[in-house]
Design an enzyme around this catalytic site. Structure first.
Site, PDB file in Angstrom:
ATOM      1  N   GLY A   1       0.788  -1.230   0.000  1.00 25.35           N
ATOM      2  CA  GLY A   1       0.000   0.000   0.000  1.00 25.35           C
ATOM      3  C   GLY A   1       0.817   1.276   0.000  1.00 25.35           C
TER       4      GLY A   1
ATOM      5  CG  ASN B   1      -4.397  -0.834 -12.640  1.00 30.79           C
ATOM      6  OD1 ASN B   1      -4.163  -1.012 -11.437  1.00 30.79           O
ATOM      7  ND2 ASN B   1      -3.767  -1.518 -13.578  1.00 30.79           N
TER       8      ASN B   1
ATOM      9  CG  HIS C   1       0.893  -2.137 -15.706  1.00 25.38           C
ATOM     10  ND1 HIS C   1       0.540  -3.400 -15.255  1.00 25.38           N
ATOM     11  CD2 HIS C   1       1.935  -2.319 -16.549  1.00 25.38           C
ATOM     12  CE1 HIS C   1       1.334  -4.301 -15.824  1.00 25.38           C
ATOM     13  NE2 HIS C   1       2.189  -3.676 -16.609  1.00 25.38           N
TER      14      HIS C   1
END
Ligand code: GAR
Length: 207
Positions: A13, A108, A110
């Site tokens: 995280g 998202n 990546h």
């Protein structure tokens, strides 16, 4: 009005923490209203608790079917009036019901330059291993909207980093992570401010 975000993460995280820090610094007009994790021992859960963000531990294995899993996820997202889903190191594919309901409202990050080094099984250190093994001279990050295919939705931003001769996947991951931390919040802020416009696969607007 702050953009109501749910953050999904599976691991440490650090991206989630970087977003919390930017919000606390007053740079990000977002409210993190829910944290969702599939792995209860993930350090990302501690980060959510420390920041007093409600948490939901949910995984497909908790349910008899994919559609029951999707139903519970959607109910929770609706309960918290989530406007944007932020995947920050989330290693599960979202059910298609969720992807369709949140069309162009899921982002998202990546750790590579899509469309290279993406797709099923290409996450975290697997990406960096593949980049080094291939002999690529640059890698980087891709911030994109999520659609029903792995690592495929419209690209919001890409930033490159060099691959050094001395790199192992750990060293490359560190360099990429630094760039992730410095940039994910900017894409979310651009969405929060309404600066982003999507036409087909093309995303316009300054991040
Ligand atoms: C990050 O490098 C992120 O790009 C990657 O996992 C790492 C999570 O780190 N995500 C993926 O590979 C998704 N396909 P963090 O938990 O420290 O933020």
């Amino acid at each position: 009005m702050a953009l109501r975000c749910a953050v999904f993460a599976s691991g440490g995280g650090s991206n989630f923490q970087a977003l919390i820090d930017r919000k606390n610094a007053g740079d990000l007009d977002a409210e993190f209203v829910l944290f969702v994790g599939n792995n209860s021992s993930a350090a990302a859960f501690d980060k959510a608790r420390t920041a007093s963000i409600p948490t939901l531990h949910i995984a497909p294995s908790h349910f008899e079917s994919e559609s029951l899993y999707a139903k519970k996820l959607l109910e929770s997202l609706e309960e918290y009036n989530v406007e944007l889903i932020v995947l920050a190191g989330y290693m599960r594919k979202l059910p298609s019901e969720v992807v369709l309901r949140y069309h162009h409202r899921i982002v998202n990050i990546h750790p590579g330059l899509l469309p290279a080094f993406g797709g099923k099984g290409m996450y975290g250190s697997h990406v960096h291993d593949a980049v080094i093994e291939y002999g690529a001279k640059v890698s980087g990050i891709t911030i994109h909207f999520v659609d029903e295919e792995y690592d495929h939705g419209p690209i919001i931003a890409q930033i490159t980093v060099p691959v050094m001769d001395s790199d192992d996947s750990h060293a490359l991951a560190e360099r990429v992570l630094t760039v992730e931390h410095g940039n994910y919040w900017k894409a979310i802020q651009a969405i929060a401010c309404g600066r982003i416009r999507i036409e087909g696969r093309r995303v316009f607007g300054n991040v």
